[in-house]
Scaffold this motif. Structure first.
Motif, PDB file in Angstrom:
ATOM      1  N   LEU A  37       0.826  -1.214   0.000  1.00 43.05           N
ATOM      2  CA  LEU A  37       0.000   0.000   0.000  1.00 43.05           C
ATOM      3  C   LEU A  37       0.859   1.262   0.000  1.00 43.05           C
ATOM      4  O   LEU A  37       0.495   2.263  -0.632  1.00 43.05           O
ATOM      5  CB  LEU A  37      -0.950  -0.005   1.196  1.00 43.05           C
ATOM      6  N   ALA A  38       2.000   1.243   0.678  1.00 41.78           N
ATOM      7  CA  ALA A  38       2.884   2.404   0.678  1.00 41.78           C
ATOM      8  C   ALA A  38       3.462   2.639  -0.716  1.00 41.78           C
ATOM      9  O   ALA A  38       3.570   3.792  -1.172  1.00 41.78           O
ATOM     10  CB  ALA A  38       4.009   2.224   1.696  1.00 41.78           C
ATOM     11  N   ALA A  39       3.806   1.563  -1.413  1.00 40.39           N
ATOM     12  CA  ALA A  39       4.295   1.703  -2.795  1.00 40.39           C
ATOM     13  C   ALA A  39       3.177   2.217  -3.699  1.00 40.39           C
ATOM     14  O   ALA A  39       3.415   3.082  -4.569  1.00 40.39           O
ATOM     15  CB  ALA A  39       4.817   0.367  -3.295  1.00 40.39           C
ATOM     16  N   LEU A  40       1.966   1.717  -3.501  1.00 41.46           N
ATOM     17  CA  LEU A  40       0.812   2.205  -4.263  1.00 41.46           C
ATOM     18  C   LEU A  40       0.560   3.682  -3.969  1.00 41.46           C
ATOM     19  O   LEU A  40       0.230   4.463  -4.867  1.00 41.46           O
ATOM     20  CB  LEU A  40      -0.429   1.369  -3.943  1.00 41.46           C
ATOM     21  N   LEU A  41       0.742   4.081  -2.724  1.00 45.60           N
ATOM     22  CA  LEU A  41       0.573   5.482  -2.340  1.00 45.60           C
ATOM     23  C   LEU A  41       1.566   6.371  -3.076  1.00 45.60           C
ATOM     24  O   LEU A  41       1.212   7.455  -3.551  1.00 45.60           O
ATOM     25  CB  LEU A  41       0.733   5.636  -0.830  1.00 45.60           C
ATOM     26  N   ALA A  42       2.807   5.931  -3.195  1.00 45.18           N
ATOM     27  CA  ALA A  42       3.823   6.723  -3.890  1.00 45.18           C
ATOM     28  C   ALA A  42       3.441   6.944  -5.353  1.00 45.18           C
ATOM     29  O   ALA A  42       3.543   8.069  -5.870  1.00 45.18           O
ATOM     30  CB  ALA A  42       5.184   6.046  -3.790  1.00 45.18           C
ATOM     31  N   VAL A  43       2.972   5.896  -6.018  1.00 42.31           N
ATOM     32  CA  VAL A  43       2.574   6.024  -7.423  1.00 42.31           C
ATOM     33  C   VAL A  43       1.305   6.867  -7.536  1.00 42.31           C
ATOM     34  O   VAL A  43       1.173   7.698  -8.446  1.00 42.31           O
ATOM     35  CB  VAL A  43       2.377   4.638  -8.063  1.00 42.31           C
ATOM     36  N   ILE A  56      -5.574   5.676   0.808  1.00 41.49           N
ATOM     37  CA  ILE A  56      -4.506   4.678   0.941  1.00 41.49           C
ATOM     38  C   ILE A  56      -3.652   4.995   2.159  1.00 41.49           C
ATOM     39  O   ILE A  56      -3.268   4.100   2.920  1.00 41.49           O
ATOM     40  CB  ILE A  56      -3.657   4.633  -0.346  1.00 41.49           C
ATOM     41  N   ALA A  57      -3.350   6.280   2.371  1.00 42.47           N
ATOM     42  CA  ALA A  57      -2.529   6.691   3.513  1.00 42.47           C
ATOM     43  C   ALA A  57      -3.201   6.320   4.838  1.00 42.47           C
ATOM     44  O   ALA A  57      -2.518   5.941   5.797  1.00 42.47           O
ATOM     45  CB  ALA A  57      -2.262   8.196   3.460  1.00 42.47           C
ATOM     46  N   PRO A  68       2.149   7.505   6.922  1.00 43.58           N
ATOM     47  CA  PRO A  68       3.256   7.303   5.999  1.00 43.58           C
ATOM     48  C   PRO A  68       3.816   8.627   5.491  1.00 43.58           C
ATOM     49  O   PRO A  68       3.150   9.664   5.539  1.00 43.58           O
ATOM     50  CB  PRO A  68       2.617   6.529   4.845  1.00 43.58           C
ATOM     51  N   THR A  69       5.027   8.579   5.017  1.00 43.63           N
ATOM     52  CA  THR A  69       5.621   9.736   4.366  1.00 43.63           C
ATOM     53  C   THR A  69       5.046   9.805   2.967  1.00 43.63           C
ATOM     54  O   THR A  69       5.034   8.818   2.244  1.00 43.63           O
ATOM     55  CB  THR A  69       7.152   9.572   4.292  1.00 43.63           C
ATOM     56  N   ARG A  70       4.574  10.978   2.594  1.00 41.45           N
ATOM     57  CA  ARG A  70       3.957  11.133   1.276  1.00 41.45           C
ATOM     58  C   ARG A  70       5.013  11.448   0.236  1.00 41.45           C
ATOM     59  O   ARG A  70       6.017  12.085   0.511  1.00 41.45           O
ATOM     60  CB  ARG A  70       2.905  12.248   1.301  1.00 41.45           C
ATOM     61  N   HIS A  71       4.787  11.006  -0.978  1.00 46.16           N
ATOM     62  CA  HIS A  71       5.710  11.202  -2.099  1.00 46.16           C
ATOM     63  C   HIS A  71       5.653  12.651  -2.545  1.00 46.16           C
ATOM     64  O   HIS A  71       4.592  13.165  -2.871  1.00 46.16           O
ATOM     65  CB  HIS A  71       5.294  10.264  -3.243  1.00 46.16           C
ATOM     66  N   ASP A 102      -8.624  -8.870   5.419  1.00 44.29           N
ATOM     67  CA  ASP A 102      -8.795  -7.444   5.694  1.00 44.29           C
ATOM     68  C   ASP A 102      -9.727  -6.881   4.618  1.00 44.29           C
ATOM     69  O   ASP A 102      -9.302  -6.506   3.537  1.00 44.29           O
ATOM     70  CB  ASP A 102      -7.432  -6.741   5.663  1.00 44.29           C
ATOM     71  N   THR A 103     -11.008  -6.837   4.939  1.00 41.68           N
ATOM     72  CA  THR A 103     -12.022  -6.439   3.965  1.00 41.68           C
ATOM     73  C   THR A 103     -11.844  -5.010   3.502  1.00 41.68           C
ATOM     74  O   THR A 103     -11.972  -4.724   2.308  1.00 41.68           O
ATOM     75  CB  THR A 103     -13.425  -6.616   4.574  1.00 41.68           C
ATOM     76  N   VAL A 104     -11.542  -4.102   4.413  1.00 39.50           N
ATOM     77  CA  VAL A 104     -11.403  -2.682   4.061  1.00 39.50           C
ATOM     78  C   VAL A 104     -10.256  -2.490   3.074  1.00 39.50           C
ATOM     79  O   VAL A 104     -10.411  -1.823   2.046  1.00 39.50           O
ATOM     80  CB  VAL A 104     -11.192  -1.831   5.333  1.00 39.50           C
ATOM     81  N   ALA A 105      -9.121  -3.082   3.348  1.00 37.45           N
ATOM     82  CA  ALA A 105      -7.972  -2.941   2.454  1.00 37.45           C
ATOM     83  C   ALA A 105      -8.224  -3.651   1.126  1.00 37.45           C
ATOM     84  O   ALA A 105      -7.806  -3.169   0.068  1.00 37.45           O
ATOM     85  CB  ALA A 105      -6.715  -3.480   3.118  1.00 37.45           C
TER      86      ALA A 105
END
Length: 136
Positions: A37-43, A56-57, A68-71, A102-105
């Motif tokens: 999810l963090a990699a998905l957040l970066a993209v 996602i964050a 998380p740290t944002r891109h 994890d239904t939400v994710a």
């Protein structure tokens, strides 16, 4: 005739096997899911999709216990390549989220997959030919 072995074999069990911490399967899946999810957040941030990035964050923060740290930087990658990468990352997140129930994710990852599929389809769809006035 033969000299006896005086050192321990590498195949003998360690005397202090409980000295190092072990993680449970659930903890390992949490770490994997947070990473995907963090990699998905970066993209997603690179594509400029703020609302999706915020959702996602939230999930990354829930899994890691910290936001998380944002891109911040942008690359010169074309949008269709970023959408393909995001689609693949969302797919990986969906698999891990499903395996840890994890239904939400899982719903979030599936929605992101659909959104990136639609974006790719729109980018590759041929442009409609211009219509002449009065033509059928």
């Amino acid at each position: 005739m033969y000299e006896p072995i005086r050192t321990k074999s590498v195949h003998t069990p360690a005397d202090h096997a409980g000295d190092f911490p072990h993680r449970s399967r659930e903890e390992e899946l949490d770490i994997q899911l947070a990473g995907h999810l963090a990699a998905l957040l970066a993209v997603t941030d690179e594509l400029g999709l703020g609302a999706a990035g915020d959702r996602i964050a939230e999930q990354v923060a829930r899994l890691r216990g910290a936001p998380p740290t944002r891109h911040a930087g942008r690359t010169d990658a074309p949008a269709h390549a970023l959408h393909r990468r995001a689609h693949a990352l969302a797919g990986r997140a969906l698999v891990v989220a499903a395996s840890r129930a994890d239904t939400v994710a899982a719903i979030l990852a599936a929605e992101r997959m659909d959104a990136h599929t639609a974006a790719l389809a729109a980018a590759t769809a041929p442009a409609a030919p211009p219509r002449l006035v009065g033509a059928l």
